[in-house]
Design an enzyme around this catalytic site. Structure first.
Site, mmCIF file in Angstrom:
data_model
loop_
_atom_site.group_PDB
_atom_site.id
_atom_site.type_symbol
_atom_site.label_atom_id
_atom_site.label_comp_id
_atom_site.label_asym_id
_atom_site.label_seq_id
_atom_site.Cartn_x
_atom_site.Cartn_y
_atom_site.Cartn_z
ATOM 1 N N GLY A 25 -46.436 13.024 -18.812
ATOM 2 C CA GLY A 25 -45.552 12.205 -19.601
ATOM 3 C C GLY A 25 -45.192 11.108 -18.268
ATOM 4 C CG ASP A 37 -37.429 15.641 -25.333
ATOM 5 O OD1 ASP A 37 -37.407 14.696 -26.252
ATOM 6 O OD2 ASP A 37 -38.212 15.433 -24.439
ATOM 7 N N GLY A 91 -51.458 17.669 -20.189
ATOM 8 C CA GLY A 91 -50.474 16.713 -20.883
ATOM 9 C C GLY A 91 -50.131 15.702 -19.466
HETATM 10 P P1 ADP Z 1 -42.955 16.071 -20.201
HETATM 11 O O1 ADP Z 1 -41.565 16.234 -19.621
HETATM 12 O O2 ADP Z 1 -43.978 14.985 -19.578
HETATM 13 O O3 ADP Z 1 -43.156 15.540 -21.841
HETATM 14 P P2 ADP Z 1 -43.859 18.505 -21.096
HETATM 15 O O4 ADP Z 1 -43.398 19.948 -20.655
HETATM 16 O O5 ADP Z 1 -43.560 18.257 -22.316
HETATM 17 O O6 ADP Z 1 -43.837 17.445 -20.119
HETATM 18 O O7 ADP Z 1 -45.587 18.817 -21.074
HETATM 19 C C1 ADP Z 1 -46.454 17.675 -21.478
HETATM 20 C C2 ADP Z 1 -47.450 18.192 -22.380
HETATM 21 O O8 ADP Z 1 -48.416 19.166 -21.597
HETATM 22 C C3 ADP Z 1 -46.893 19.356 -23.492
HETATM 23 O O9 ADP Z 1 -46.533 18.338 -24.576
HETATM 24 C C4 ADP Z 1 -48.081 20.046 -23.716
HETATM 25 O O10 ADP Z 1 -49.206 19.217 -24.551
HETATM 26 C C5 ADP Z 1 -48.588 20.221 -22.409
HETATM 27 N N1 ADP Z 1 -48.075 21.458 -21.997
HETATM 28 C C6 ADP Z 1 -46.956 21.499 -21.448
HETATM 29 N N2 ADP Z 1 -46.682 22.940 -21.005
HETATM 30 C C7 ADP Z 1 -47.698 23.628 -21.130
HETATM 31 C C8 ADP Z 1 -48.060 25.204 -21.477
HETATM 32 N N3 ADP Z 1 -47.097 25.955 -20.995
HETATM 33 N N4 ADP Z 1 -49.313 25.405 -21.924
HETATM 34 C C9 ADP Z 1 -49.984 24.411 -22.585
HETATM 35 N N5 ADP Z 1 -49.937 23.206 -22.482
HETATM 36 C C10 ADP Z 1 -48.453 22.609 -21.862
HETATM 37 MG MG MG Z 2 -42.716 16.754 -23.389
#
Ligand code: ADP
Ligand code: MG
Length: 325
Positions: free
Chosen positions: A40, A154, A38
């Site tokens: 952001g 969030d 992922g």
């Molecule tokens: P951001 O702050 O950029 O939104 P996130 O923590 O939401 O970051 O992570 C972005 C994306 O990465 C998530 O929406 C998910 O799809 C993937 N992701 C995050 N953490 C995990 C995890 N522990 N295992 C698998 N996928 C993850």
């Molecule tokens: Mg996120």
């Protein structure tokens, strides 16, 4: 750092104390990176394998500089919140932490089933019994956070992951970048998530409370049931208007495939006044979620009545659904 900076952070609901050691050794020596999960604005999440054990993790790279500002404290806050939520089985576990010149890297338990967002699109909606199970688990996680005075702020289908994809496993809440600790000095305002999913009080810069998370649970529930986002408009402005006017369509045919209790549940969460929303604990005891799916009873005990009226009467769930319009 310093005491003054720490006090300012605490007043803003940010946590500053972390226990997990932050390693400055190269992370590549310990983990092999095997793809992107992922991305952001300020973070990239990469799949990785711990070389010594063969175990899979998700490494979240958080930029220390954002828009030219030092945001290392935000990374440490996210880490501290995960530590506070360590005993919460519905929150992703923090395995280790690293730091480079550019990033704080959180090595997280890997949620192999992806985002529940994938189950919020029209053609692959989950059966109702699965939806209620996932919402119940989400609420358990939220209740646990709120007991620790933590608000996520969030919650959205992209930040609720699954341990397995098919059949859907258990949920894991991720992304504590906007989360805050309540009850520290002053009122919390001005923390903005994605307009589609955030409560009216957040859009209006009014005080934030645990009730703001419950609004988001209402949005997520609506999406899992109908496959549509209740407030999204043609543009950001239209979305804002839809949220602040609580302009929700409950007449959709998609609601036909689930029990009437689902509509009642969502209606009670998507209310403008935060103080009128049920708490996470009250949500868990709503008849939509507390009814047990019959196929899960394998014991010779008779299954309890499906809609135990006595449990609803006298509680806030006894009131018939109200339409402010
Ligand atoms: P951001 O702050 O950029 O939104 P996130 O923590 O939401 O970051 O992570 C972005 C994306 O990465 C998530 O929406 C998910 O799809 C993937 N992701 C995050 N953490 C995990 C995890 N522990 N295992 C698998 N996928 C993850
Ligand atoms: Mg996120």
């Amino acid at each position: 750092g310093g005491v003054a900076a720490g006090a300012a952070a605490a007043a803003a609901g940010l946590l500053v104390d972390v226990q997990t050691p932050i390693t400055t050794e190269p992370i590549e020596a310990v983990y092999e990176f095997t793809g992107e999960l992922g991305r952001g604005k300020f973070a990239v999440v990469r799949r990785c394998v711990e070389k010594a054990t063969g175990k899979v993790f998700a490494a979240k790279f958080l930029k220390k500089r954002r828009r030219g500002r030092d945001c290392r404290a935000d990374g440490l806050h996210e880490m501290a919140v995960l530590e506070m939520a360590r005993d919460n089985p519905r929150v992703v576990n923090l395995h280790a932490a690293y730091e480079t010149d550019h990033d704080i890297i959180l090595v997280l338990e890997f949620a192999a089933g992806g985002e529940i967002f994938d189950h919020c699109v029209c053609d692959e909606l989950l059966p109702e019994a699965q939806i209620t199970r996932l919402i119940r688990q989400t609420l358990e996680g939220v209740q646990h956070l709120h007991h620790s005075n933590l608000v996520h702020l969030d919650l959205k289908p992209q930040n609720i992951l699954l341990t397995h994809q098919s059949p859907p496993g258990d949920i894991k809440i991720v992304d504590f970048g906007l989360s805050r600790r309540l009850g520290t000095a002053g009122e919390l305002r001005e923390i903005l998530g994605t307009p589609e999913y955030v409560a009216p009080e957040i859009l209006n810069y009014e005080p934030i409370s645990t009730a703001s998370d419950l609004w988001s649970v209402g949005v997520i529930s609506y999406m899992l049931v109908t496959g549509e986002s209740p407030f999204v408009g043609e543009d950001k402005q239209e979305t804002y208007l839809n949220v602040s006017q609580v302009n929700v369509d409950y007449s959709r045919e998609a609601f036909a495939r689930v029990s009437e209790l689902a509509v009642d549940f969502v209606r009670k969460l998507l209310v403008k006044a935060p103080e009128d929303r049920p708490s996470a604990a009250e949500c868990i005891s709503h008849p939509w979620l507390s009814q047990q799916p019959a196929q899960h009873f394998s014991s010779p005990e008779p299954a309890p009545a499906r809609f135990p009226r006595e449990r609803c009467s006298g509680s806030k769930w006894a009131a018939p659904p109200e339409d402010p319009e």
